[in-house]
Design a protein around this motif. Structure first.
Motif, PDB file in Angstrom:
ATOM      1  N   ALA A   1       0.815  -1.218   0.000  1.00  8.79           N
ATOM      2  CA  ALA A   1       0.000   0.000   0.000  1.00  8.79           C
ATOM      3  C   ALA A   1       0.846   1.264   0.000  1.00  8.79           C
ATOM      4  CB  ALA A   1      -0.926  -0.004   1.215  1.00  8.79           C
ATOM      5  N   GLY A   2       2.182   1.115   0.059  1.00 14.39           N
ATOM      6  CA  GLY A   2       3.063   2.268   0.046  1.00 14.39           C
ATOM      7  C   GLY A   2       3.343   2.845   1.418  1.00 14.39           C
ATOM      8  N   ASP A   3       2.861   2.194   2.478  1.00 11.86           N
ATOM      9  CA  ASP A   3       3.098   2.678   3.844  1.00 11.86           C
ATOM     10  C   ASP A   3       4.368   2.006   4.380  1.00 11.86           C
ATOM     11  OD1 ASP A   3       3.090   3.520   6.444  1.00 11.86           O
ATOM     12  OD2 ASP A   3       1.110   2.696   6.957  1.00 11.86           O
ATOM     13  N   GLU A   4       5.561   2.508   3.947  1.00 15.73           N
ATOM     14  CA  GLU A   4       6.807   1.868   4.336  1.00 15.73           C
ATOM     15  C   GLU A   4       7.065   1.940   5.841  1.00 15.73           C
ATOM     16  OE1 GLU A   4       9.964  -0.505   3.953  1.00 15.73           O
ATOM     17  OE2 GLU A   4       8.556   0.011   2.346  1.00 15.73           O
ATOM     18  N   PRO A   5       6.832   3.080   6.517  1.00 16.04           N
ATOM     19  CA  PRO A   5       7.038   3.103   7.976  1.00 16.04           C
ATOM     20  C   PRO A   5       6.132   2.104   8.705  1.00 16.04           C
ATOM     21  CG  PRO A   5       6.950   5.326   7.105  1.00 16.04           C
ATOM     22  CD  PRO A   5       6.533   4.426   5.996  1.00 16.04           C
ATOM     23  N   GLY A   6       4.859   2.039   8.272  1.00 16.13           N
ATOM     24  CA  GLY A   6       3.950   1.080   8.903  1.00 16.13           C
ATOM     25  C   GLY A   6       4.379  -0.351   8.657  1.00 16.13           C
ATOM     26  N   ALA A   7       4.869  -0.623   7.439  1.00 17.20           N
ATOM     27  CA  ALA A   7       5.321  -1.971   7.117  1.00 17.20           C
ATOM     28  C   ALA A   7       6.508  -2.358   7.983  1.00 17.20           C
ATOM     29  CB  ALA A   7       5.695  -2.069   5.638  1.00 17.20           C
ATOM     30  N   ARG A   8       7.480  -1.458   8.108  1.00 11.01           N
ATOM     31  CA  ARG A   8       8.655  -1.782   8.914  1.00 11.01           C
ATOM     32  C   ARG A   8       8.280  -1.984  10.377  1.00 11.01           C
ATOM     33  NH1 ARG A   8      13.547  -1.032   6.556  1.00 11.01           N
ATOM     34  NH2 ARG A   8      14.550  -0.622   8.556  1.00 11.01           N
ATOM     35  N   ALA A   9       7.307  -1.206  10.860  1.00 11.88           N
ATOM     36  CA  ALA A   9       6.861  -1.373  12.255  1.00 11.88           C
ATOM     37  C   ALA A   9       6.177  -2.733  12.446  1.00 11.88           C
ATOM     38  CB  ALA A   9       5.908  -0.239  12.645  1.00 11.88           C
ATOM     39  N   ALA A  10       5.366  -3.138  11.456  1.00 10.21           N
ATOM     40  CA  ALA A  10       4.689  -4.437  11.558  1.00 10.21           C
ATOM     41  C   ALA A  10       5.698  -5.572  11.523  1.00 10.21           C
ATOM     42  CB  ALA A  10       3.678  -4.585  10.418  1.00 10.21           C
ATOM     43  N   PHE A  11       6.678  -5.457  10.618  1.00 14.38           N
ATOM     44  CA  PHE A  11       7.711  -6.499  10.555  1.00 14.38           C
ATOM     45  C   PHE A  11       8.503  -6.546  11.865  1.00 14.38           C
ATOM     46  CE2 PHE A  11       7.619  -6.030   5.746  1.00 14.38           C
ATOM     47  CZ  PHE A  11       6.993  -7.260   5.559  1.00 14.38           C
ATOM     48  N   ALA A  12       8.822  -5.385  12.416  1.00 13.20           N
ATOM     49  CA  ALA A  12       9.577  -5.354  13.671  1.00 13.20           C
ATOM     50  C   ALA A  12       8.787  -5.999  14.797  1.00 13.20           C
ATOM     51  CB  ALA A  12       9.933  -3.911  14.028  1.00 13.20           C
ATOM     52  N   SER A  13       7.475  -5.747  14.818  1.00 14.16           N
ATOM     53  CA  SER A  13       6.629  -6.358  15.845  1.00 14.16           C
ATOM     54  C   SER A  13       6.583  -7.875  15.675  1.00 14.16           C
ATOM     55  CB  SER A  13       5.223  -5.771  15.762  1.00 14.16           C
ATOM     56  OG  SER A  13       4.371  -6.362  16.719  1.00 14.16           O
TER      57      SER A  13
END
Length: 962
Positions: A849-861
């Motif tokens: 969806a283009g939400d790179e900060p959200g993606a990285r946060a989800a992966f980190a979680s």
């Protein structure tokens, strides 16, 4: 998964894969350095080395090998001549004249040495020429390394001549890039004492450049021994006998093959029966001779003490002293120094252990009969254990004896009470054999009891043999039905093999309600496992429970009620809880309350459908503790299988893997049906081990279930394999496997999605495979059932599956919201591994969806949760996704691209290389072996003209040409 076989059609390798060791060695050598494989004679070092050399040669490495022998150990440079035997003369062109002359002289290639016929005595002496030789060898190998990595292979380094060893050590100290060494070293004494080598005469580790790793070649597992015997066309021995061959060989493949060959000769040529658990195995001369050589050096007194120890069931120093061996400690110390027994412990009451399991058999076979009788008599007088005393008294009796039979029957009862069913079975059979003629009913009773003990011990062939003996003699309905029950129970998961048993058993029951209750209980299992109908199985269970209650057979009643409750749970019937409560109510039966088909075991499954993971774990841990003290191998294994699954859901992946492997080991040693244990291993490997090993385990579970025609476990094996292929991105194969699992479960009558949780995985596979409407229908049907029964954990994972459908339709924002909601619900329900998996999916959707900060946060979680759970394959994959700036879309754009000349596998590997993944991460993500990844990458380098991973990345990242 491996590369397609290069064997001709209709052939198969004689060796067993031993993939874990091969993967370990290949992974280490892929970074350079050296590996030293160690292990005793016959353990398979040379075979493993040959497999690895072939693997690495297939990856484009140049492999040079030497295989020194004992006779060559004192011949200078013979190893170097062997190692460089295929060296082309052109490789010597880089050398100066003096260097070339020295090397040619050493390799016996110069005109001077050929003309004189001199041997390696003409090689360089110490000093300047020795240094010139080392430099020359290094230069020549550098030429070979210019064409690609170079591997030097040294088999049996203990026989390597010192001159060659010095040159290899010189090369290892230089640590030239592209040069690696793979060597083997025999540990322990060889099969021929005269050929026994010093532990490490050349300093084998110093032959290997750094980083160097010593890898001990492990004994084969029982499963690997069975596979080895099958590949060498040995007879299909009963499972219990294969397990015994594994124990007696210590997992040494050469020993197992020789024992099996000797046994085959006795059975096929001499017409002997297959030996049961109490009969000695034939030991061939090749194995017997080295044992006799070790025994031959013992003093007479030490040998006598060892004979008494070999005769005892559980020999201790204190027992041997009481049996007429006053110097037992000193005598056994002599035996320990000769490598016959383990060094003695401080306590005189610890059991004496033979290093080679064959030694007691060989020793007793070589001891005169009258000496063995004396040993049994002394031990019978010395033992204060009724079981041990009965064992020896039986050996002193020449024929039927009422007193001996009675004592043996009492000893069998004692062994049963202390939780030793295998010993009880053996003593019970002896009691029957010593029962005098004219006591037919007593004889039948003792044989049946021994057969039932054999079932508890997992010795199914022993039990079946005794049961058929009874059926040949008995005429009372109760005895005949009891024997039929043993035959039925001894088939394990393979109930399809005994279709003709039930009509005969019902006929023998002659309308007796107590006997019919026992048979209907077993018919219930057959209707479910073979017939695939939970509804029909429930009808049989209900009838069995009613008949048993009417005749006061509480054990059968409890087992039937448990089966009824399990089926009602599967069928989604509301009375399941009430039926389980009736099974748990007093009066209790000890056997039923500790059996894996009993109410206490079933109770944990009711906890699971209600998402009560801690309560389920507590129930299983209590049962496992009881079963370890006294219980059947089958029940213990099944409880461990259940415990492993609970630990996965609780986010304890490494303990789950350990528990699952324990279960498999117990099943293999007992010779029981292996499908359920391999299923558990596949789940545990998926969560906390290796996806490639998980796939192998799932496929093995499926094969066992197919072979046994076990429809109860087959859908679970298909589900396990389907999930693994889904995680690997093989969506088409995953969808088909999961469809089949769903069809089987639905046909059996499943109405509670919490009992077999395949629905969400099937929906996710369908959505990824381009069938979102079919996926939505699966979700809707399962959601209706879950909402009716109140299954919040199931609803949470169905929410993740619904998000997958939305994402496949391009509705990324809606999918992200559903994934976040599902993750929260899974956290509340207490499923950390599922929550982590959901957050990893959320990361992918947000990135799309283009939400790179959200993606990285989800992966980190997700990574935090996977790390806490020690979910190793998922940690690697999630870390790689988290650290990737952006997913790259690969595919052949119009006008041509880098991907055009590559196969699908090569394209997938190259894509991940460009993303920065290591070979092991690629193998994990694609469910391939590291070997397959490396081979695909080598081919891709050649096709693309690339020389490094940097070149690969540039090609992939370059914009397409128009």
């Amino acid at each position: 998964m491996t590369e397609p076989s290069t064997l001709p059609t209709g052939t198969r390798p004689l060796t067993v894969e031993r993939g874990g060791v091969r993967d370990t060695v290949r992974a280490h050598l892929s970074r350079g350095g050296g590996v030293l494989l160690t292990g005793p004679a016959g353990i398979g070092r040379t075979t493993l080395l040959s497999q690895l050399a072939a693997d690495l040669a297939g990856f484009g490495q140049t492999v040079m090998r030497c295989s020194p022998s004992p006779a060559e150990r004192n011949t200078p440079f013979i190893g170097l001549i062997d190692l460089l035997s295929d060296l082309p003369d052109t490789a010597l062109d880089v050398l100066a004249a003096h260097e070339r002359a020295v090397l040619e002289d050493t390799l016996l290639r110069s005109a001077r040495t050929l003309a004189s016929g001199s041997g390696t005595e003409g090689g360089p002496a110490a000093g300047r020429d020795a240094l010139v030789l080392r430099i020359a060898v290094r230069k020549v190998l550098a030429v070979l390394r210019g064409a690609g990595p170079l591997l030097l292979v040294v088999d049996d380094a203990q026989w390597l001549d010192q001159s060659t060893a010095d040159i290899l050590k010189y090369l290892a100290r230089r640590g030239d890039p592209g040069l690696s060494v793979l060597a083997t070293l025999r540990s322990g004494e060889g099969p021929e004492p005269s050929l026994a080598a010093p532990a490490d005469p050349v300093g084998a580790l110093e032959l290997c450049p750094r980083p160097v790793r010593r890898v001990v070649v492990p004994p084969m597992t029982a499963h690997e021994v069975a596979e080895l015997l099958e590949r060498h066309d040995h007879p299909s021995w009963p499972r219990a006998l294969v397990a015994r061959l594994h124990r007696m060989s210590g997992g040494n493949p050469r020993t197992a093959l020789e024992l099996s060959a000797a046994l085959d000769e006795r059975v096929r040529v001499e017409g002997a029966d297959v030996p049961d658990c109490a009969e000695p195995l034939p030991v061939p001369d090749s194995l017997r001779r080295p044992i006799l050589d070790r025994l031959g050096v013992l003093p007479a007194r030490a040998r006598h003490t060892l004979v008494v120890a070999a005769t005892a069931a559980r020999p201790t120093v204190e027992l041997l002293r009481r049996a007429g061996c006053p110097h037992a400690a000193a005598d056994l110390d002599v035996c320990a120094r000769q490598g016959i027994i383990r060094a003695l412990a401080a306590s005189d009451h610890d059991t004496i252990r033979f290093l080679d399991p064959l030694t007691p058999m060989v020793l007793c076979a070589e001891t005169p009969y009258e000496h063995l009788v004396d040993a049994h008599r002394a031990l019978a007088d010395a033992s204060d254990d009724p079981v041990e005393r009965a064992h020896h008294i039986a050996r002193l009796s020449a024929g039927p004896d009422q007193a001996v039979a009675t004592r043996l029957a009492a000893a069998a009862s004692a062994a049963r009470r202390r939780g030793a069913p295998r010993t009880a079975a053996r003593l019970g059979r002896l009691a029957a054999e010593y029962t005098p003629a004219g006591q037919a009913y007593v004889d039948v009773e003792r044989r049946l009891t021994a057969a039932e003990d054999g079932i508890e011990a997992g010795d199914l062939d022993f039990a079946r043999r005794l049961a058929h003996q009874v059926l040949g003699d008995a005429d009372r309905p109760a005895d005949r039905v009891r024997a039929w029950n043993v035959v039925i129970d001894s088939c394990g998961q393979a109930m399809a093999e005994i279709a003709d048993v039930f009509p005969e058993a019902v006929r023998d029951a002659a309308g007796d309600p107590e006997l019919l209750a026992q048979l209907h209980y077993r018919m219930s299992w057959r209707a479910w496992m073979v017939g695939g109908s939970a509804a029909r199985a429930r009808d049989h269970a209900v009838r069995a429970a009613r008949l048993a209650a009417g005749t006061g057979d509480r054990r059968t009643e409890l087992m039937a009620l448990t089966q009824q409750a399990s089926l009602e749970l599967f069928l989604g019937l509301p009375e399941a809880e009430t039926t389980l409560a009736a099974a748990l109510a007093a009066p209790h039966d000890p056997h039923a309350m500790t059996h894996h088909n009993g109410p206490l075991y079933l109770k944990h499954r009711f906890h699971l459908v209600h998402d009560e993971l801690d309560a389920a774990r507590a129930e299983l841990r209590t049962l496992v503790y009881r079963l370890r003290q006294r219980g059947s191998a089958d029940s213990l294994s099944q409880c461990l299988i259940g415990l492993a699954q609970v630990e996965i859901q609780r986010g304890r992946c490494r303990p789950a893997l350990t528990i699952a492997r324990q279960s498999l080991r117990i099943i293999e040693e007992a010779g029981l049906s292996q499908g359920p244990a391999w299923y558990a291993v596949s789940l545990a490997e998926t969560a906390g081990g290796s996806l490639s090993q998980a796939l192998t385990a799932a496929e093995t579970a499926g094969r066992h279930s197919e072979d046994d025609d076990d429809r109860l476990f087959l859908p679970r094996a298909l589900h396990a394999e389907g999930r693994i292929r889904l995680f690997a991105g093989q969506t088409g194969a995953a969808a088909e496997l999961l469809r089949r699992a769903g069809r089987l479960e639905t046909a059996q009558g499943q109405r509670d999605p919490a009992t077999r949780r395949w629905h969400a995985d099937l929906a996710e596979a369908l959505a990824a495979d381009g069938a979102p409407d079919e996926a939505a229908a699966v979700i809707a049907h399962a959601r209706d059932q879950a909402e009716r029964l109140g299954r919040p954990g199931v609803l949470a994972v169905l929410g993740r599956a619904a998000a997958a459908v939305d994402a496949s339709r391009g509705e990324l924002a809606l999918a992200a919201r559903k994934l976040e909601s599902a993750a929260v619900r899974l956290r509340v329900a207490g499923y950390p591994w599922e929550e982590a998996r959901t957050r990893a999916v959320l990361g992918r959707v947000l990135r799309r969806a283009g939400d790179e900060p959200g993606a990285r946060a989800a992966f980190a979680s997700a990574l935090r949760l996977f790390t806490r759970a020690d979910a190793r394959p998922w940690i690697a994959m999630t870390r790689a996704e988290r650290d990737r700036a952006e997913d790259i879309t690969f595919g052949p754009p119009e006008g041509g691209s880098w991907s055009d000349p590559l196969t699908t596998t090569e394209r997938s590997v190259v894509a991940r290389v460009a993303q920065g993944a290591t070979n092991r991460e690629i193998a994990t993500g694609l469910v391939l072996s590291v070997k397959t990844v490396e081979a695909a990458l080598t081919r891709a380098y050649r096709k693309l003209g690339a020389k490094s991973r940097v070149d690969i990345t540039r090609m992939v990242m370059a914009p397409p040409t128009s």
